[in-house]
Design an enzyme around this catalytic site. Structure first.
Site, PDB file in Angstrom:
ATOM      1  N   GLU A  48      -7.741 -13.723   2.844  1.00 61.31           N
ATOM      2  CA  GLU A  48      -7.699 -14.551   1.530  1.00 61.31           C
ATOM      3  C   GLU A  48      -6.608 -15.594   1.583  1.00 61.31           C
ATOM      4  OE1 GLU A  48      -7.518 -11.649  -1.545  1.00 61.31           O
ATOM      5  OE2 GLU A  48      -9.904 -11.627  -1.822  1.00 61.31           O
ATOM      6  N   GLU A 108     -15.321  -8.477   2.277  1.00 57.94           N
ATOM      7  CA  GLU A 108     -14.844  -7.610   0.875  1.00 57.94           C
ATOM      8  C   GLU A 108     -15.951  -7.876  -0.022  1.00 57.94           C
ATOM      9  OE1 GLU A 108     -10.938  -8.147  -0.760  1.00 57.94           O
ATOM     10  OE2 GLU A 108      -9.993  -8.256   1.053  1.00 57.94           O
TER      11      GLU A 108
HETATM   12  C1  BGP Z   1      -8.501  -8.717  -2.613  1.00 56.74           C
HETATM   13  C2  BGP Z   1      -7.739  -8.168  -1.773  1.00 56.74           C
HETATM   14  C3  BGP Z   1      -8.009  -6.753  -1.462  1.00 56.74           C
HETATM   15  C4  BGP Z   1      -8.604  -5.957  -2.753  1.00 56.74           C
HETATM   16  C5  BGP Z   1      -9.574  -6.827  -3.819  1.00 56.74           C
HETATM   17  C6  BGP Z   1      -9.603  -6.068  -4.930  1.00 56.74           C
HETATM   18  O1  BGP Z   1      -7.786  -9.859  -3.237  1.00 56.74           O
HETATM   19  O2  BGP Z   1      -7.993  -8.829  -0.742  1.00 56.74           O
HETATM   20  O3  BGP Z   1      -6.724  -6.351  -1.040  1.00 56.74           O
HETATM   21  O4  BGP Z   1      -7.648  -5.228  -3.225  1.00 56.74           O
HETATM   22  O5  BGP Z   1      -8.878  -7.964  -3.900  1.00 56.74           O
HETATM   23  O6  BGP Z   1      -8.643  -6.308  -5.817  1.00 56.74           O
HETATM   24  P1  BGP Z   1      -8.151  -5.266  -6.711  1.00 56.74           P
HETATM   25  O7  BGP Z   1      -7.537  -4.173  -5.698  1.00 56.74           O
HETATM   26  O8  BGP Z   1      -6.799  -6.029  -7.537  1.00 56.74           O
HETATM   27  O9  BGP Z   1      -9.025  -4.591  -7.673  1.00 56.74           O
END
Ligand code: BGP
Length: 486
Positions: free
Chosen positions: A192, A386
């Protein structure tokens, strides 16, 4: 709907959210080890994405560097994957995943970031983990930098603000590629990369409040990361002789709030500035014209040398990847209800869609739209790095009946299949947090994404036991039947 037999269904984690062992094996302190959490904070404080309570300040950073404990630092504990990866990989094998995405920890390989030689104990950890994955016939998608870097590089050199950090990063890339080019199947140099604008500490490890011209700093740091990304592409192509390097951004699928042409123009600008800008540079190899308009508007002066232009042009990525959780709305009018979204402070509510426990819009069709837009723009293979549903899971009769997660996954997998029927070339999907880990923004275990429950609470109390949720059995069957009975 039947997916291709060789479609790579998998699962994703990040080292800083899962490993623990923050001071073991010669590892140096990571930027992610410094994010403070207090389980007494209330829901709004923890989950109000406008001002993540865990955001770094100078005071917080100094306290974290002085603190050798884990009590207020959930990312120092993770789910102890560092010691439990063998048993976890056995579970991943039982689940039947084809590919596992994780990130390597820069501070495990170069504890202070500026060493000449890599830390052998750090390399040994990855060699053992990767061997275990190969033994279980699971492919490896490695994120080289997933938000973490040695704190020492930030303290002693200014981190990504200093162009020298490109060289330190390339030392780290060379160590990982030289040692693991024969076992890593796919590489993502930066997770990201657009986090630079939306999550400063995560993306570029700067303390926003200390920057005079935050936009100048952000785009200078980003330029260094774009050059680093291109150099990593070049090194992997030349050394590993493989063409398996991907860009990665947080996809912010955006719709115009109405058919008012002003809303449509707003959407064009918003999606450029939150998404296309980043992948354009990494997949097309140059700064797009609209970037210079944005720089003028933000009073950013960026020096892009002829050499830099050559590096970007000659080393574009082989595939494009993104995280997708939710869609958003762009509108010039203010009369929309506001909710939260991944890294986006406040987003307009879409009246046609539902929201998660955390206010994130649930939009499977948005994933199909996102995939079509990415493929139309780049015509490069797509990987969904993701996706998943964060929810407050409840342990009952020895498991979690997460019908809501099965529903989310079923609808999003349908959307992937439809996008592929639309002509999109997509070769894989890794479900985010498929084993419960510490959430990234809020730093809680309560926000769970997994098909595997981990018995730990927000303070790290619990047995750490791994428990198969209902969604584990559903995902396992889905993979076995390639989605035939979706
Ligand atoms: C993205 C990241 C991940 C993951 C995801 C979910 O931005 O790449 O690391 O954590 O977000 O976010 P959160 O865990 O805050 O719900």
């Amino acid at each position: 709907m039947k997916f291709p037999k060789d479609f790579l269904w998998g699962g994703a984690i990040a080292c800083s959210q899962a490993d623990g062992g923050f001071d073991e094996g010669g590892k140096g302190l990571s930027t992610q080890d410094c994010r403070y959490f207090d389980s007494n904070w209330d829901f709004d404080t923890i989950y109000n994405v406008n001002a993540y309570a865990s955001d770094i300040t100078r005071e917080r950073l100094n306290a974290a560097i002085a603190d050798k404990g884990t009590e207020h630092y959930p990312l120092r504990r993770g789910i102890d994957f560092y010691h439990r990866f063998k048993e976890d990989i056995a579970l991943f094998k039982e689940l039947g995943i084809k590919v596992f995405r994780t990130s390597s920890c820069w501070a495990r390989i170069f504890p202070y970031g500026d060493e000449e030689k890599p830390n052998e104990e750090g390399l040994a950890y990855y060699r053992a983990m990767f061997d275990e994955l190969k033994k279980n016939d699971i492919k490896i998608l490695l994120t080289i930098c997933h938000y973490d870097m040695p704190v020492a590089l930030v303290e002693n050199y200014g981190g990504w603000k200093n162009r020298k950090t490109i060289d330190f990063y390339m030392n780290y890339v060379r160590a990982m590629v030289d040692n693991f080019k024969d076992v890593v199947d796919y590489w993502i140099p930066f997770n990201e990369i657009n986090a630079a604008r939306f999550g400063h500490w995560d993306g570029i490890s700067i303390i926003g409040e200390e920057e005079e011209n935050i936009n100048q700093t952000i785009f200078e740091c980003l330029h260094h990361q774009f050059i680093a990304n291109a150099k990593a592409v070049e090194y992997i192509h030349e050394t590993a002789g493989t063409y398996n390097v991907g860009s990665m951004i947080a996809a912010f699928t955006i719709y115009p709030g109405t058919c008012n042409p002003d809303d449509v123009m707003q959407e064009i600008n918003d999606i450029r500035n939150s998404n296309w800008f980043y992948t354009d540079i990494m997949a097309r190899g140059h700064y797009p014209n609209y970037a210079f308009r944005l720089f003028d508007k933000l009073n950013v002066k960026l020096e892009i040398s002829e050499e830099d232009k050559e590096i970007l042009k000659n080393n574009t990525v082989d595939f494009v990847s993104f995280s997708y959780y939710a869609s958003m709305i762009a509108s010039v009018s203010e009369d929309f209800e506001v909710t939260t979204g991944n890294m986006a402070g406040s987003v307009y509510v879409n009246p046609y869609l539902k929201k998660s426990d955390f206010g994130w819009t649930i939009d499977p069709q948005g994933l199909r739209i996102c995939m079509n837009r990415f493929y139309d723009r780049y015509e490069k293979p797509i990987f969904i790095a993701e996706n998943g549903l964060g929810a407050f899971d409840k342990l009952e009769d020895g498991t979690v009946h997460d019908y809501y997660r099965i529903e989310y996954l079923r609808e999003h997998f349908k959307a992937i299949g439809q996008a592929m029927d639309d002509g999109v070339e997509c070769f894989g999907y890794t479900m985010w947090g498929f084993i419960d880990i510490v959430s990234c923004g809020p730093l809680t275990m309560d926000k769970r994404y997994g098909v595997i429950y981990v018995d730990l609470d927000n303070d790290g109390n619990g047995t750490g036991e791994r428990i198969r949720k209902d969604s584990f059995h559903w995902y396992k069957h889905f993979i076995e039947t390639q989605g035939e009975e979706l």
